[in-house]
Design a protein around this motif. Structure first.
Motif, mmCIF file in Angstrom:
data_model
loop_
_atom_site.group_PDB
_atom_site.id
_atom_site.type_symbol
_atom_site.label_atom_id
_atom_site.label_comp_id
_atom_site.label_asym_id
_atom_site.label_seq_id
_atom_site.Cartn_x
_atom_site.Cartn_y
_atom_site.Cartn_z
ATOM 1 N N ASN A 17 43.069 52.582 40.923
ATOM 2 C CA ASN A 17 44.529 52.592 41.133
ATOM 3 C C ASN A 17 45.166 51.398 40.438
ATOM 4 O O ASN A 17 44.454 50.490 39.961
ATOM 5 C CB ASN A 17 44.844 52.573 42.643
ATOM 6 N N TYR A 18 46.473 51.423 40.356
ATOM 7 C CA TYR A 18 47.207 50.361 39.655
ATOM 8 C C TYR A 18 48.005 49.534 40.658
ATOM 9 O O TYR A 18 49.145 49.870 40.998
ATOM 10 C CB TYR A 18 48.149 50.965 38.604
ATOM 11 N N SER A 22 45.942 41.446 39.023
ATOM 12 C CA SER A 22 45.315 40.406 38.193
ATOM 13 C C SER A 22 46.322 39.558 37.436
ATOM 14 O O SER A 22 46.746 39.927 36.326
ATOM 15 C CB SER A 22 44.346 41.052 37.197
ATOM 16 N N ASN A 25 46.555 39.099 33.450
ATOM 17 C CA ASN A 25 46.115 40.336 32.781
ATOM 18 C C ASN A 25 47.383 41.162 32.582
ATOM 19 O O ASN A 25 47.916 41.757 33.523
ATOM 20 C CB ASN A 25 45.088 41.033 33.697
ATOM 21 N N SER A 95 37.629 47.773 40.801
ATOM 22 C CA SER A 95 37.441 46.852 39.679
ATOM 23 C C SER A 95 35.987 46.617 39.278
ATOM 24 O O SER A 95 35.732 46.072 38.197
ATOM 25 C CB SER A 95 38.125 45.514 39.981
ATOM 26 N N ALA A 100 31.127 44.349 32.473
ATOM 27 C CA ALA A 100 30.954 43.098 31.729
ATOM 28 C C ALA A 100 31.160 41.895 32.640
ATOM 29 O O ALA A 100 30.757 40.776 32.306
ATOM 30 C CB ALA A 100 31.932 43.029 30.563
ATOM 31 N N HIS A 128 40.738 40.319 44.731
ATOM 32 C CA HIS A 128 40.199 41.695 44.744
ATOM 33 C C HIS A 128 38.845 41.804 44.067
ATOM 34 O O HIS A 128 38.138 42.785 44.267
ATOM 35 C CB HIS A 128 41.196 42.673 44.112
ATOM 36 N N ARG A 129 38.484 40.804 43.261
ATOM 37 C CA ARG A 129 37.185 40.851 42.592
ATOM 38 C C ARG A 129 36.146 39.970 43.300
ATOM 39 O O ARG A 129 34.957 40.092 43.050
ATOM 40 C CB ARG A 129 37.339 40.445 41.118
ATOM 41 N N ALA A 166 31.453 38.680 30.286
ATOM 42 C CA ALA A 166 32.712 38.720 29.543
ATOM 43 C C ALA A 166 33.021 37.374 28.885
ATOM 44 O O ALA A 166 33.828 37.295 27.956
ATOM 45 C CB ALA A 166 33.864 39.107 30.464
ATOM 46 N N PHE A 230 42.434 36.917 29.344
ATOM 47 C CA PHE A 230 41.906 36.319 30.583
ATOM 48 C C PHE A 230 40.386 36.234 30.569
ATOM 49 O O PHE A 230 39.792 35.556 31.396
ATOM 50 C CB PHE A 230 42.414 37.114 31.796
ATOM 51 N N HIS A 231 39.753 36.957 29.644
ATOM 52 C CA HIS A 231 38.316 36.796 29.385
ATOM 53 C C HIS A 231 38.133 36.629 27.873
ATOM 54 O O HIS A 231 38.882 37.226 27.082
ATOM 55 C CB HIS A 231 37.517 38.028 29.820
ATOM 56 N N ASP A 233 36.055 38.083 26.040
ATOM 57 C CA ASP A 233 35.743 39.344 25.345
ATOM 58 C C ASP A 233 36.989 40.131 24.971
ATOM 59 O O ASP A 233 36.903 41.220 24.421
ATOM 60 C CB ASP A 233 34.732 40.198 26.132
ATOM 61 N N ASN A 289 37.968 43.984 22.172
ATOM 62 C CA ASN A 289 37.254 44.441 23.374
ATOM 63 C C ASN A 289 36.506 45.724 23.010
ATOM 64 O O ASN A 289 36.636 46.780 23.634
ATOM 65 C CB ASN A 289 38.218 44.658 24.535
ATOM 66 N N ASN A 342 44.646 48.961 33.102
ATOM 67 C CA ASN A 342 44.364 47.850 34.012
ATOM 68 C C ASN A 342 43.700 46.687 33.265
ATOM 69 O O ASN A 342 43.112 45.784 33.882
ATOM 70 C CB ASN A 342 43.450 48.313 35.154
ATOM 71 N N CYS A 348 34.719 45.942 28.261
ATOM 72 C CA CYS A 348 34.749 45.537 29.679
ATOM 73 C C CYS A 348 33.913 46.476 30.531
ATOM 74 O O CYS A 348 33.374 46.083 31.565
ATOM 75 C CB CYS A 348 36.170 45.601 30.229
HETATM 76 O O1 SUG Z 1 39.554 41.358 36.059
HETATM 77 N N1 SUG Z 1 41.539 44.254 35.881
HETATM 78 C C1 SUG Z 1 40.333 43.530 35.481
HETATM 79 C C2 SUG Z 1 39.990 43.836 34.047
HETATM 80 C C3 SUG Z 1 38.657 43.296 33.669
HETATM 81 C C4 SUG Z 1 38.360 43.422 32.212
HETATM 82 N N2 SUG Z 1 37.078 42.904 31.918
HETATM 83 C C5 SUG Z 1 36.729 42.254 30.810
HETATM 84 N N3 SUG Z 1 37.603 41.726 30.007
HETATM 85 N N4 SUG Z 1 35.465 42.073 30.595
HETATM 86 C C6 SUG Z 1 40.530 42.026 35.698
HETATM 87 O O2 SUG Z 1 41.626 41.526 35.441
HETATM 88 C C7 SUG Z 1 43.190 45.055 37.499
HETATM 89 C C8 SUG Z 1 43.187 45.616 38.889
HETATM 90 C C9 SUG Z 1 44.561 45.964 39.391
HETATM 91 O O3 SUG Z 1 45.537 45.337 38.981
HETATM 92 O O4 SUG Z 1 44.637 46.898 40.215
HETATM 93 C C10 SUG Z 1 41.881 44.332 37.180
HETATM 94 O O5 SUG Z 1 41.209 43.859 38.058
#
Ligand code: SUG
Length: 419
Positions: A17-18, A22, A25, A95, A100, A128-129, A166, A230-231, A233, A289, A342, A348
């Motif tokens: 879901n959106y 993050s 991001n 997520s 990665a 959330h992560r 990542a 933000f990463h 990669d 990516n 996302n 990723c």
């Molecule tokens: O951590 N997006 C992830 C995307 C991760 C991408 N990974 C790499 N670059 N390897 C993050 O930002 C969005 C979830 C949300 O908004 O619902 C999110 O977690």
């Protein structure tokens, strides 16, 4: 013994879901509140995996996590019905699809004890992560349970942020030759957090028993993080002796390139200048990516998002590159738009493990027939749509749980993975 690079993709989970969770991001922020399509998302990921299998590349899978994460909610003294919306959304996040960020991997050729080492990422910067790692660790301990071949480490403790592969690159003559391991950390990101801390990177390198002469710690540029990388990669990718990078990815690129050339004299650095592709275009298209893969027929291919094809500066640069005589011979656009919305591109969605497939639990390895069967479960069970307001809907939650149980049962992993 045949050592190969295996890409383990995170299957996109039924709660995709959106929720705009993050900070830093840009895609996640831009698409907050949109209606997500979990079924289409997972099928897009499956088609990406299928394409790589058809290229002759070994393919593995990681399963989505049990959502909502009731154990995490209980540790916060709440449950999915009573949690505040932001906490509920964090507990429902799919997520873990972005494999990665699952762990950092050091192949056996690089480590002191000759085993492949992996450290599960703590992902502490984003709430959330931050609760992904227990289920990720459980899965890694099943998939890589052969302790003669693998050492699976628990996460680096907070507050040192670790976001896994990542922010890690490995360069080597070939996948199964000793490599140079590069840990990319952030210090400042302008308005955004630097998620990978040098203390965590150094700890991972020590735990993996890496040779300090073959290990580099490189700072990501503040400009890259501030522009939405933000990463690492999102602005650089490496494969065997090739580094493909944006000019503005690193704080001190000259120092980094010199150290890399000293460690691996035949390294090829393909740098995309900002004058040809701005950081903004590189980040919105996710040009870097990409999965940079070595094809069994020879040469390398770049498996990149269709958004790269739709960004004129990016595609123009890539076409010129392909017309030249460089190591990257083929461009393969893939549609992973649901994940891209996302902030997660093709790279990723996968974790690379260099190892002998015979040492890995076969339940995590795929061929097309197994992928077809997973695709049928996704088609039959995954919700078609989820809007942010649906996240407290008990029927939706029951369906998400049923989807997971069906998949895990099908893969005969129920006894090993039930949270
Ligand atoms: O951590 N997006 C992830 C995307 C991760 C991408 N990974 C790499 N670059 N390897 C993050 O930002 C969005 C979830 C949300 O908004 O619902 C999110 O977690």
């Amino acid at each position: 013994m045949s050592v190969r690079e295996i890409n383990f993709d995170g299957l996109i989970g039924p709660s995709h879901n959106y929720a705009g969770l993050s900070l830093g991001n840009l895609a996640s922020a831009r698409n907050a509140g949109m209606v997500a399509r979990p079924r289409a998302a997972a099928l897009q990921g499956i088609e990406k995996m299928r394409g790589n299998i058809q290229l002759g590349l070994p393919q593995g899978i990681f399963l989505p996590q049990w959502r909502p994460d009731g154990a995490w909610l209980a540790s916060l003294g709440t449950d999915v019905a009573q949690a505040e919306p932001a906490i509920r959304a964090a507990a429902m996040s799919a997520s873990s699809m972005w494999a990665a960020n699952a762990a950092t991997i050091s192949p056996a050729t690089d480590t002191a004890d000759g085993r492949t080492h992996m450290t599960v990422a703590n992902l502490v910067t984003m709430p959330h992560r931050s609760h992904e790692w227990p289920q990720t660790l459980a899965q890694l301990r099943v998939a890589f349970s052969d302790t003669r071949a693998f050492a699976v480490h628990a996460p680096i403790p907070a507050p040192f942020g670790d976001e896994g592969a990542a922010n890690h690159m490995r360069l080597a003559e070939t996948h199964n030759a000793p490599g140079i391991e590069i840990f990319v950390y952030g210090e400042t990101g302008g308005p955004y957090p630097a998620r990978q801390h040098i203390e965590a990177s150094k700890a991972v390198a020590r735990l993996h028993g890496l040779d300090s002469r073959r290990t580099l710690f490189v700072q990501q540029s503040e400009a890259a993080i501030a522009a939405g990388a933000f990463h690492n990669d999102v602005v650089a990718v490496a494969n065997e002796h090739v580094l493909f990078t944006h000019e503005q990815a690193f704080a001190d690129k000259d120092g980094f390139y010199a150290a890399l050339r000293a460690a691996l004299p035949n390294v090829e650095i393909i740098e995309v200048p900002a004058s040809a592709v701005s950081l903004a275009d590189a980040i919105s298209s996710y040009l870097f990516n990409a999965q940079l893969v070595t094809l069994p027929v020879g040469g390398m291919a770049l498996v990149l998002p269709t958004e790269a094809q739709e960004t004129p500066t990016v595609w123009h640069w890539l076409e010129q590159m392909i017309a030249g005589n460089g190591p990257i011979r083929q461009l393969i656009p893939v549609d992973v738009r649901e994940s891209m919305a996302n902030g997660g591109g093709p790279a990723c969605l996968r974790l690379r493990v260099v190892a002998d497939p015979a040492t890995i639990d076969p339940r995590f390895l795929l061929d097309e027939a197994r992928l077809d069967a997973i695709g049928r479960i996704v088609t039959d069970f995954w919700p078609e749509e989820i809007a942010p307001d649906d996240l407290s809907d008990t029927r939706l939650i029951a369906r998400i749980e049923q989807s997971w149980l069906t998949l895990v049962d099908h893969l005969q992993l129920s006894g090993d993975l039930f949270p």
